[in-house]
Each structure stands twice: as structure tokens, then as C-alpha cells.
Design a protein around this motif. Structure first.
Motif, PDB file in Angstrom:
ATOM      1  N   LYS A  26      41.390  21.205  33.260  1.00  0.00           N
ATOM      2  CA  LYS A  26      41.966  22.349  33.981  1.00  0.00           C
ATOM      3  C   LYS A  26      42.538  23.406  33.036  1.00  0.00           C
ATOM      4  O   LYS A  26      42.289  24.600  33.201  1.00  0.00           O
ATOM      5  CB  LYS A  26      43.044  21.852  34.944  1.00  0.00           C
ATOM      6  N   GLU A  27      43.314  22.973  32.050  1.00  0.00           N
ATOM      7  CA  GLU A  27      43.943  23.937  31.138  1.00  0.00           C
ATOM      8  C   GLU A  27      42.898  24.728  30.353  1.00  0.00           C
ATOM      9  O   GLU A  27      43.032  25.940  30.184  1.00  0.00           O
ATOM     10  CB  GLU A  27      44.903  23.224  30.179  1.00  0.00           C
ATOM     11  N   GLU A  28      41.868  24.037  29.867  1.00  0.00           N
ATOM     12  CA  GLU A  28      40.797  24.722  29.128  1.00  0.00           C
ATOM     13  C   GLU A  28      40.067  25.725  30.015  1.00  0.00           C
ATOM     14  O   GLU A  28      39.697  26.816  29.568  1.00  0.00           O
ATOM     15  CB  GLU A  28      39.795  23.708  28.549  1.00  0.00           C
ATOM     16  N   ILE A  29      39.879  25.338  31.292  1.00  0.00           N
ATOM     17  CA  ILE A  29      39.204  26.238  32.237  1.00  0.00           C
ATOM     18  C   ILE A  29      40.057  27.485  32.473  1.00  0.00           C
ATOM     19  O   ILE A  29      39.549  28.612  32.466  1.00  0.00           O
ATOM     20  CB  ILE A  29      38.902  25.506  33.567  1.00  0.00           C
ATOM     21  N   ILE A  30      41.354  27.281  32.658  1.00  0.00           N
ATOM     22  CA  ILE A  30      42.265  28.405  32.881  1.00  0.00           C
ATOM     23  C   ILE A  30      42.272  29.321  31.659  1.00  0.00           C
ATOM     24  O   ILE A  30      42.207  30.558  31.779  1.00  0.00           O
ATOM     25  CB  ILE A  30      43.681  27.911  33.223  1.00  0.00           C
ATOM     26  N   GLN A  31      42.343  28.742  30.456  1.00  0.00           N
ATOM     27  CA  GLN A  31      42.352  29.540  29.223  1.00  0.00           C
ATOM     28  C   GLN A  31      41.064  30.352  29.109  1.00  0.00           C
ATOM     29  O   GLN A  31      41.086  31.538  28.729  1.00  0.00           O
ATOM     30  CB  GLN A  31      42.501  28.637  27.990  1.00  0.00           C
ATOM     31  N   TYR A  32      39.947  29.718  29.459  1.00  0.00           N
ATOM     32  CA  TYR A  32      38.667  30.426  29.382  1.00  0.00           C
ATOM     33  C   TYR A  32      38.631  31.580  30.388  1.00  0.00           C
ATOM     34  O   TYR A  32      38.215  32.690  30.055  1.00  0.00           O
ATOM     35  CB  TYR A  32      37.510  29.460  29.646  1.00  0.00           C
ATOM     36  N   GLU A  33      39.075  31.334  31.604  1.00  0.00           N
ATOM     37  CA  GLU A  33      39.100  32.387  32.619  1.00  0.00           C
ATOM     38  C   GLU A  33      40.001  33.544  32.179  1.00  0.00           C
ATOM     39  O   GLU A  33      39.662  34.711  32.357  1.00  0.00           O
ATOM     40  CB  GLU A  33      39.581  31.835  33.965  1.00  0.00           C
ATOM     41  N   ASN A  34      41.153  33.209  31.611  1.00  0.00           N
ATOM     42  CA  ASN A  34      42.073  34.261  31.132  1.00  0.00           C
ATOM     43  C   ASN A  34      41.477  35.059  29.998  1.00  0.00           C
ATOM     44  O   ASN A  34      41.757  36.252  29.860  1.00  0.00           O
ATOM     45  CB  ASN A  34      43.409  33.631  30.699  1.00  0.00           C
ATOM     46  N   SER A  35      40.659  34.425  29.177  1.00  0.00           N
ATOM     47  CA  SER A  35      40.047  35.140  28.052  1.00  0.00           C
ATOM     48  C   SER A  35      39.004  36.159  28.515  1.00  0.00           C
ATOM     49  O   SER A  35      38.650  37.075  27.792  1.00  0.00           O
ATOM     50  CB  SER A  35      39.392  34.135  27.090  1.00  0.00           C
ATOM     51  N   LEU A  36      38.526  35.998  29.737  1.00  0.00           N
ATOM     52  CA  LEU A  36      37.528  36.918  30.274  1.00  0.00           C
ATOM     53  C   LEU A  36      38.167  38.164  30.899  1.00  0.00           C
ATOM     54  O   LEU A  36      37.476  39.117  31.211  1.00  0.00           O
ATOM     55  CB  LEU A  36      36.662  36.204  31.306  1.00  0.00           C
ATOM     56  N   MET A  37      39.462  38.095  31.101  1.00  0.00           N
ATOM     57  CA  MET A  37      40.135  39.225  31.769  1.00  0.00           C
ATOM     58  C   MET A  37      40.461  40.336  30.792  1.00  0.00           C
ATOM     59  O   MET A  37      40.637  40.182  29.639  1.00  0.00           O
ATOM     60  CB  MET A  37      41.416  38.731  32.441  1.00  0.00           C
TER      61      MET A  37
END
Length: 196
Positions: free
Chosen positions: A185-196
């Protein structure tokens, strides 16, 4: 029940038969339940018992022979062929097995096994024969399966086996597909945030 699999050190139950299909593993008439529990009592039902009414064990069948026991089922080539029923893996796992060894598995059975924390280990025909010969001479023969190193060992002989890296991670950690996603979950959230 611990779902994690890493090192299995155990005696085995030999089923020296080729082309064992899923209907022989768990006959269709026992597929009415939707829970995974309780299927083990009907594993190889038509081979283990005289008939449904008498329920008398056939003494010559390996699973009824008291000299064989353990967490490893060793089967002949082309194990799990036939229909795609997931109940076959359920029945084997519910009977207390963590590993099935053969020289060839049907693809769907192999995937169903991995999804249900049952490790299918594919070995060469010659190594499979060594296992059958060793267990016939001494039913107390131990087999070592090391998932981390992807090796299977017997009496000083060892072979490597292949496994999908994702499924290996799941088995080592006791993750099903949802557990794996939640753990990431944390890695997914970090990846999503990096796309913003």
C-alpha cells in the motif's frame, strides 16, 4: 493455520501413478461445498475406499498405508490434468500436504495450487524415480524442500526447481493476492503521489 511456506523437511506419501486427473483427485460428486474445508476426507475417494456406502479403506492404497505419512505428496508424471477444478488443490491441502512433487503438472492445477498455498515442485523424471525408489526402500526417508533457494534434496542428491517470483514472494510471506496489495500500500501511494 500458517499459510507461509519456506523450508519443508518431511517424509512423503508416494503415489506412483501417471496422468492423475482432477476427477480422480476429488470426484465431481463432492464439489457441492463452497468452503475449502472438509475436502481432504474425499481426496482420491474412489481409490481409497470400497464405495460411498461402506466407506471401507482399501489397504493397498498409499494414503491408507500407515507406513507412509508426511507433508509431501509425490506423484507420477502429468499430475492434475483434466478439468480445471480448484477443489483438487483444496483437497490435497486439506489433507495436510504442503508440497506436491511430480515431473510434470497440468498448468491450471499448478496455478490453483500456488493460489492455495500448496507448493508444486517439478523435478526431472530421473529425480522423481530416485524419490520413489528411496521411499520404497525406506518409508522414513526425508525430503527437504527449500523454497527460498528453490531446491529439493534427498539422500545427498539435490535439484533446483522453478517458480514464478511473484508466487514465491506470496508463499514465503503467506500472502494471497489481496494481502500482497495491502502489504504494498505505501509503495502504491508513493508511486501515485509521484505522478501528481
Amino acid at each position: 493455520m500458517c499459510k507461509r511456506i519456506n523450508i519443508i523437511h518431511s517424509t512423503c506419501v508416494p503415489l506412483n501413478m501417471e496422468n492423475v486427473d482432477t476427477d480422480q483427485i476429488i470426484p465431481a460428486r463432492f464439489l457441492k461445498a463452497t468452503s475449502r474445508d472438509g475436502f481432504g476426507k474425499n481426496l482420491f475417494r474412489d481409490w481409497r475406499y470400497t464405495n460411498d456406502d461402506e466407506n471401507q479403506p482399501k489397504e493397498d492404497f498409499p494414503l491408507n498405508n500407515k507406513k507412509y505419512c508426511g507433508k509431501i505428496l509425490v506423484a507420477g508424471k502429468n499430475f492434475g490434468c483434466g478439468s480445471s477444478r480448484e477443489h483438487a488443490a483444496w483437497a490435497i491441502k486439506d489433507s495436510g500436504f504442503d508440497v506436491v512433487v511430480s515431473s510434470f503438472f497440468a498448468d491450471i492445477f499448478k496455478n490453483n495450487s500456488l493460489n492455495n498455498f500448496l507448493l508444486p515442485v517439478t523435478v526431472s523424471d530421473s529425480f522423481l524415480e530416485k524419490i520413489f525408489e528411496a521411499v520404497e526402500k525406506n518409508p522414513k526417508t526425508d525430503i527437504d524442500v527449500n523454497l527460498e533457494n528453490q531446491t529439493i534434496s534427498l539422500n545427498g542428491h539435490s535439484e533446483s526447481f522453478e517458480i514464478n517470483s511473484y508466487k514465491k514472494t506470496c508463499l514465503l510471506n503467506g500472502f494471497d493476492d489481496i494481502d500482497y496489495l495491502l502489504n504494498s500500500k505505501e509503495e502504491i501511494i508513493q508511486y501515485e503521489n509521484s505522478l501528481m
